[in-house]
Scaffold this active site. Structure first.
Site, mmCIF file in Angstrom:
data_model
loop_
_atom_site.group_PDB
_atom_site.id
_atom_site.type_symbol
_atom_site.label_atom_id
_atom_site.label_comp_id
_atom_site.label_asym_id
_atom_site.label_seq_id
_atom_site.Cartn_x
_atom_site.Cartn_y
_atom_site.Cartn_z
ATOM 1 N N GLU A 92 -0.742 -10.528 8.697
ATOM 2 C CA GLU A 92 -1.013 -11.305 8.472
ATOM 3 C C GLU A 92 -0.620 -13.003 8.771
ATOM 4 O OE1 GLU A 92 -1.780 -9.555 6.261
ATOM 5 O OE2 GLU A 92 -2.935 -10.468 4.621
ATOM 6 N N ASP A 144 2.657 -0.434 -3.014
ATOM 7 C CA ASP A 144 2.677 0.441 -1.949
ATOM 8 C C ASP A 144 2.448 1.502 -2.349
ATOM 9 O OD1 ASP A 144 3.954 -1.598 -0.615
ATOM 10 O OD2 ASP A 144 5.808 -1.025 -0.718
ATOM 11 N N HIS A 171 -9.201 -8.634 12.227
ATOM 12 C CA HIS A 171 -8.906 -8.498 10.552
ATOM 13 C C HIS A 171 -7.724 -9.438 10.471
ATOM 14 C CE1 HIS A 171 -8.314 -6.173 7.207
ATOM 15 N NE2 HIS A 171 -6.655 -6.603 7.098
ATOM 16 N N GLU A 172 -6.633 -9.966 10.986
ATOM 17 C CA GLU A 172 -5.641 -9.737 10.546
ATOM 18 C C GLU A 172 -6.263 -11.226 11.391
ATOM 19 O OE1 GLU A 172 -3.760 -8.598 9.251
ATOM 20 O OE2 GLU A 172 -3.694 -6.822 10.528
ATOM 21 N N HIS A 228 -7.960 -13.633 7.931
ATOM 22 C CA HIS A 228 -6.555 -13.141 6.835
ATOM 23 C C HIS A 228 -7.007 -14.639 6.728
ATOM 24 C CE1 HIS A 228 -6.135 -9.924 4.329
ATOM 25 N NE2 HIS A 228 -5.710 -9.108 5.852
ATOM 26 N N TYR A 254 -10.212 -1.977 0.848
ATOM 27 C CA TYR A 254 -10.678 -1.867 1.984
ATOM 28 C C TYR A 254 -12.115 -2.331 2.352
ATOM 29 C CZ TYR A 254 -6.198 -3.081 4.353
ATOM 30 O OH TYR A 254 -4.981 -3.511 4.169
ATOM 31 N N GLU A 307 -7.819 -7.925 1.025
ATOM 32 C CA GLU A 307 -8.362 -7.314 2.458
ATOM 33 C C GLU A 307 -10.453 -6.982 2.016
ATOM 34 O OE1 GLU A 307 -6.725 -6.416 4.399
ATOM 35 O OE2 GLU A 307 -4.463 -7.204 2.996
HETATM 36 N N1 BES Z 1 -1.898 -7.204 5.013
HETATM 37 C C1 BES Z 1 -2.343 -5.978 5.386
HETATM 38 C C2 BES Z 1 -0.881 -4.788 5.733
HETATM 39 C C3 BES Z 1 -1.261 -4.830 3.803
HETATM 40 C C4 BES Z 1 -1.650 -4.703 3.340
HETATM 41 C C5 BES Z 1 0.889 -4.547 4.001
HETATM 42 C C6 BES Z 1 -0.955 -4.817 2.067
HETATM 43 C C7 BES Z 1 0.916 -4.366 2.787
HETATM 44 C C8 BES Z 1 0.256 -3.973 1.493
HETATM 45 C C9 BES Z 1 -3.371 -6.269 6.343
HETATM 46 O O1 BES Z 1 -3.567 -7.478 6.942
HETATM 47 C C10 BES Z 1 -3.547 -4.959 7.099
HETATM 48 O O2 BES Z 1 -4.811 -4.719 6.693
HETATM 49 N N2 BES Z 1 -3.616 -4.445 8.847
HETATM 50 C C11 BES Z 1 -4.439 -3.231 8.891
HETATM 51 C C12 BES Z 1 -5.358 -3.580 9.485
HETATM 52 C C13 BES Z 1 -6.761 -2.289 9.463
HETATM 53 C C14 BES Z 1 -7.289 -2.562 8.413
HETATM 54 C C15 BES Z 1 -7.217 -3.631 10.916
HETATM 55 C C16 BES Z 1 -3.419 -1.922 8.609
HETATM 56 O O3 BES Z 1 -2.214 -2.428 9.318
HETATM 57 O O4 BES Z 1 -3.976 -0.845 9.315
HETATM 58 ZN ZN ZN Z 2 -5.335 -6.859 6.171
#
Ligand code: BES
Ligand code: ZN
Length: 620
Positions: free
Chosen positions: A287, A389, A311-312, A315, A397, A334
């Site tokens: 995002e 990570d 989703h993005e 955010h 989520y 999330e």
């Molecule tokens: N912000 C996240 C990605 C992220 C979270 C990167 C934690 C590093 C640490 C992004 O918004 C996200 O949630 N992406 C998901 C999208 C999905 C849930 C719709 C993904 O990448 O799968």
């Molecule tokens: Zn996210």
């Protein structure tokens, strides 16, 4: 007089109800920086993106604000950076100052301490990133759509901004930023900031992010990136090969913005553009403000996977406007975003689809909960000493989303919408941690509508493992119908050709594949594949579900496709479960190792790390 008095009274009550009594934030364990003593308020980058040496090199300038008196050092985070010199602004001149780079901590990187004076306002640090920077990926031309130009992109969340700039890297504070970026003329850079859509033939670009943002949202990419406007606030940036297909797939983005504004108030970041990355991008999306980074694996041709964009975009309220203060509080980003995402999907694509997406997510979480360490099933998770990570899961989520759905069902949609909108407004451009969230919700939701939900129930949701018994269980009629047909086919009451699958959407197919019974036979899988050609599905989610099932059932017919899939896609969520299944099922070791050896150089450092861990764990 009476009027003025009531106005005054109104503003007093408004203030006292909206501004929660807050307590100091928990200190963010994942930063070495002294952000609670002296804080950067603005950073300026003056860098070159050098594709030859795979380095970002130049200087970063920090504008400082002291929060305590007699401050004599600035501490920033770094990881694998070479630091050349540090300077402080003394009157009109930059003078060099002492600095010390600490030993490397496995999780946090190296602390960089810079000597400053109590009245120092500006610090410059000259540095370069290294080719192995954890927050950057440098792609060769073959890894791109066009195959002619290299490409690079950043992924700073959670704690990787420090691998490409020395910075106080914590979501507990915010900076505005500006940048001057040089690249090769043909490789256009772009950032999560104002972007001039025109090419600059001198290869020097300027960026400006006037709103204060947490550092994990500073983002950069460069490559053969072209531009196509979609609507008044939206546009696509992508390699030219992907531009048209992306613009078609994501043409509803403006409608999503309009829907979000109706629900949660003004979109505060002017434009919302999408940068479509090469397939090695390790996430579905990121995002980055004004410019979400998006995997090309969701360009399905039928908009079936565009909830990622919702989703993005969501955010822009939950996360970018109101930010988790530490990575323990990720669920505040999330979980809220997953909830808002689904509300946007309901507005734009209708309730039937929104409920299907809820049900798929809830099923996914149930499956995940079985295997997760119990501690990791808590929303307010303990991650001190760990890399965020490594603690990544569907819990923040989907458990977060279910929690908000629970609140919505108890307080009523109308009340809950008012609460959420006020929550975003009250905390706009601020961070919040779980403790302060509890204070806020008690005052502004629980006590306002007494008798609906107790604080005890809320604390259970946030602090206890697994799902509470009062968790919502999304139920989709569409899926019930798929289940009915599946059962009939399995019982030989319905020929495969008679299944009404022509009308099934991608979601119904995902439900179908994910809910085939434990005892499904290879012959049945072959029958399904013959009829529906699932192995060759060009929908990456369907292919993923089918390949995963096939690995678990020993369906070797898919292995050629599986190899191709694993080599051509680097999105962690799609590939990691496949490697895990290969490693955990008998007789697949050699295949998994051989394919990973070919695929690994094309993966992002993050994906490499996750998959290396899988192999290492299985070797022990
Ligand atoms: N912000 C996240 C990605 C992220 C979270 C990167 C934690 C590093 C640490 C992004 O918004 C996200 O949630 N992406 C998901 C999208 C999905 C849930 C719709 C993904 O990448 O799968
Ligand atoms: Zn996210």
């Amino acid at each position: 007089m009476k009027y003025i008095l009531s106005l005054l009274l109104m503003s007093v009550t408004c203030f006292s109800t909206l501004a929660a009594k807050s307590v100091p934030f928990e200190r963010d364990w994942h930063t070495f920086s002294n952000y609670q003593t002296v804080v950067s308020t603005h950073v300026h980058l003056d860098v070159k993106v050098d594709f030859n040496s795979k380095q970002i090199a130049g200087f970063i300038e920090h504008q400082l604000k002291a929060l305590k008196s007699d401050v004599n050092q600035l501490v920033v985070d770094t990881r694998d950076l070479d630091i050349h010199k540090a300077e402080i602004l003394h009157g009109e001149t930059w003078v060099s100052t002492d600095f010390k780079l600490g030993d490397k901590d496995k999780v946090r990187g190296s602390k960089l301490t810079i000597a400053i004076k109590p009245n120092t306002q500006k610090v410059r640090i000259y540095y370069n990133s290294r080719p192995e920077a954890s927050g950057l990926q440098w792609l060769t031309p073959v890894q791109t759509a066009g195959k002619k130009h290299p490409f690079m992109f950043s992924q700073s969340q959670a704690i990787h901004a420090r691998s490409w700039m020395p910075i106080q890297d914590t979501p507990g504070m915010r900076v505005t930023y500006s940048a001057k970026v040089k690249t090769d003329k043909s490789l256009r850079p772009i950032m999560s900031a104002t972007n001039d859509p025109k090419w600059d033939d001198k290869g020097e670009y300027h960026f400006e992010m006037p709103q204060p943002i947490p550092t994990y949202l500073i983002a950069i990419a460069a490559g053969n990136i072209h531009y196509k406007k979609m609507s008044k606030q939206t546009a696509i940036y992508a390699e030219p090969e992907l531009l048209e297909a992306s613009a078609k797939e994501f043409e509803d983005t403006q409608a999503m913005i309009d829907a979000s504004e109706k629900l949660y108030g003004k979109y505060r970041w002017t434009d919302y553009d999408l940068l479509i990355l090469p397939p090695s991008f390790p996430f579905g999306g990121m995002e980055n403000p004004r410019l979400s980074f998006i995997t090309p694996t969701v360009i399905a041709g039928d908009k079936s996977l565009v909830s990622l964009i919702a989703h993005e975009l969501a955010h822009s309220w939950s996360g970018n406007l109101v930010t988790n203060a530490t990575w323990r509080d990720l669920w505040l980003n999330e979980g809220f975003t997953s909830y808002v995402e689904n509300r946007i999907m309901e507005e734009v694509f209708g309730k039937r689809r929104a409920i299907m997406e809820q049900a798929l997510a809830a099923q996914g979480l149930d499956a995940e909960l079985v295997d997760l360490p119990r501690g990791d099933t808590i929303l307010h998770v303990e991650i001190e000493g760990r890399d965020p990570d490594d603690a990544f899961s569907g819990v923040p989520y989907t458990k977060g989303q279910l929690f908000l759905m629970f609140l919505e069902s108890k307080f009523g949609r109308k009340n809950f919408d008012v609460f959420l909108r006020n929550y975003f407004d009250t905390h706009a451009f601020q961070s919040i941690d779980t403790k302060n969230f509890l204070i806020y919700i008690e005052k502004n939701l629980v006590n306002k509508h007494p008798g609906k939900v107790s604080m005890e129930q809320i604390v259970t949701w946030i602090k206890e493992p697994m799902l509470p018994s009062n968790a919502p269980k999304p139920r989709s009629d569409a899926f019930a119908n798929v289940q009915k047909n599946m059962n009939a086919w399995l019982a030989n009451d319905l020929a495969i050709k008679q299944m009404p699958s022509k009308e099934w959407t991608v979601h119904e197919w995902l439900y179908f594949i994910n809910n085939l019974p434990e005892n499904i036979t290879l012959a049945q899988l072959a029958e399904l594949d013959k009829q529906y050609n699932l192995t060759q599905s060009s929908n990456n989610e369907i292919a993923h579900a089918w390949l995963l099932l096939s690995i678990n059932k020993g369906n070797k017919a898919v292995y050629e496709r599986l190899e191709d899939y694993l080599i051509s896609i680097g999105r962690r969520k799609l590939i990691v479960p496949l490697y895990r299944a290969l490693i955990e099922t008998n007789g697949n070791d050699q295949f998994a190792k051989r394919v990973y050896k070919i695929a690994r150089p094309g993966y992002h450092p993050l994906a490499q790390g996750t998959i290396d861990n899988l192999f290492n764990k299985s070797a022990n």
